[in-house]
Design an enzyme around this catalytic site. Structure first.
Site, PDB file in Angstrom:
ATOM      1  N   SER A   1      -4.206   2.665   4.328  1.00 46.57           N
ATOM      2  CA  SER A   1      -3.076   2.504   3.304  1.00 46.57           C
ATOM      3  C   SER A   1      -2.342   1.282   4.098  1.00 46.57           C
ATOM      4  O   SER A   1      -1.761   0.654   3.254  1.00 46.57           O
ATOM      5  CB  SER A   1      -2.103   3.716   3.281  1.00 46.57           C
ATOM      6  OG  SER A   1      -2.733   4.711   2.588  1.00 46.57           O
TER       7      SER A   1
ATOM      8  N   HIS B   1       2.894   1.791   5.867  1.00 49.61           N
ATOM      9  CA  HIS B   1       3.009   1.172   4.787  1.00 49.61           C
ATOM     10  C   HIS B   1       3.769  -0.023   4.878  1.00 49.61           C
ATOM     11  O   HIS B   1       3.604  -1.161   4.399  1.00 49.61           O
ATOM     12  CB  HIS B   1       3.387   2.273   3.654  1.00 49.61           C
ATOM     13  CG  HIS B   1       2.546   3.282   3.528  1.00 49.61           C
ATOM     14  ND1 HIS B   1       3.148   4.350   2.601  1.00 49.61           N
ATOM     15  CD2 HIS B   1       1.319   3.883   3.917  1.00 49.61           C
ATOM     16  CE1 HIS B   1       2.120   5.355   2.460  1.00 49.61           C
ATOM     17  NE2 HIS B   1       1.143   4.923   3.224  1.00 49.61           N
TER      18      HIS B   1
END
Length: 334
Positions: free
Chosen positions: A190, A242
């Protein structure tokens, strides 16, 4: 998510393919937000790095499940899921609701863990963690996102630039995650995916003059980014990975994804008075240089702090809310 792990957002980037709708992707395609007459005459590049990364992630998950071998390791949470798969069966759902391996297997395979990175000199985990996934659901969600985002970017900018952004963003996400997440392990692509999303935003900004419907393109992309980052405030989602990946990709976009200003490609066919004198505009150079400096300084400072054992939370007492916001429905203590 794993009860004792942090996975990098199995739900992140699920609709990020929509962001690419504002891009020009080939000679026979004119996107609603973007128009670049010069680029439309260029040959569309054949993507191969993104498909290769997808295959590598799938292969790594298969290997992880083979090593996990649920049937020979009794779990206090119950029986293995999909026992007919034998050694490829999943851990009990109470242990891992994402249909995947155990925490100990992920640790063995190279999951990101602060203690092992700093005190056991296993810095390679900053890279290996981005090739592991907490479960089948996590893997499918991330790989679909990668295909939607990465294929179009690689078609336009080529494998070297997109591959570099992907890898460096994943690494940047791991560094920031390690600075703030000490009591959990973290896996997933991610951070790298958010890097591609950040690069899309900076590409829109630095190539602003060749976009039409600029406000619509920017608004669409920002909404997607905000939604995906908002997912990170849920428990067991490593939002620091992230954020770190996004910031890395955002700065790299200013450096690697520059497009020539309108008219540069056709300058030889234009009258002398209509030709542009520079391939790039002044602000593109400025943004690129500033981003390069910030990126290098950020990596150097982050790595020094990490390997000195600095806890990022000691210097930012509210930053833990960026990864988990406690509510009446869940606690962030675990």
């Amino acid at each position: 998510m794993l009860s004792s792990d942090v996975e990098r957002g199995a739900a992140d980037g699920k609709n990020t393919g929509a962001a690419a709708n504002g891009r020009h992707v080939g000679p026979n395609y004119t996107a609603p937000f973007y128009y670049d007459a010069g680029a439309s005459e260029e040959r569309e590049l054949t993507p191969w790095v993104v498909p290769l990364v997808v295959v590598a992630n799938i292969a790594m998950f298969v290997v992880t499940m083979y090593v996990n071998n649920c049937p020979i390791h009794r779990s206090p949470y119950g029986s293995c899921v999909a026992g007919s798969l034998h050694r490829f069966s999943f851990q009990p759902l109470r242990e891992n609701p994402l249909f995947g391996p155990s925490s100990s297997t992920l640790q063995k395979m190279g999951a990101l863990e602060w203690e092992r990175v700093v005190h056991q000199h296993q810095g390679w985990r900053l890279v290996t963690c981005m090739w592991l996934h907490a479960g089948l659901i996590h893997l499918i969600a991330n790989m679909l996102s990668l295909v939607f985002i990465g294929i179009r970017l690689e078609q336009q900018f080529g494998f070297l630039r997109i591959g570099s952004i992907y890898l460096l963003s994943g690494f940047g996400g791991s560094v920031l995650s390690s600075l703030f997440m000490r009591n959990s392990i973290s896996v997933g692509a991610s951070g790298a995916l958010f890097g591609l999303l950040g690069a899309m935003l900076s590409e829109l900004i630095t190539n602003w003059t060749i976009y039409t419907n600029k406000a619509a393109a920017l608004f669409t992309l920002l909404i997607i980014i905000v939604i995906n980052l908002a997912v990170g405030i849920l428990p067991h989602v490593d939002n620091f990975a992230h954020i770190g990946g996004f910031l890395t990709g955002f700065f790299l976009g200013f450096i690697l994804l520059l497009q020539p200003q309108f008219g540069w490609v056709e300058r030889h066919s234009l009258p002398r008075e209509g030709r542009v004198k520079s391939k790039y505009l002044a602000y593109q150079y400025i943004l690129g240089i500033v981003s390069l400096v910030l990126l290098v300084v950020g990596f150097i400072v982050g790595l020094i702090m990490l390997f000195r054992g600095v806890n990022g939370n000691d210097h930012c007492h509210w930053c833990h809310y960026l990864s988990c916001v406690p509510t009446s429905l869940w606690s962030c203590s675990n």
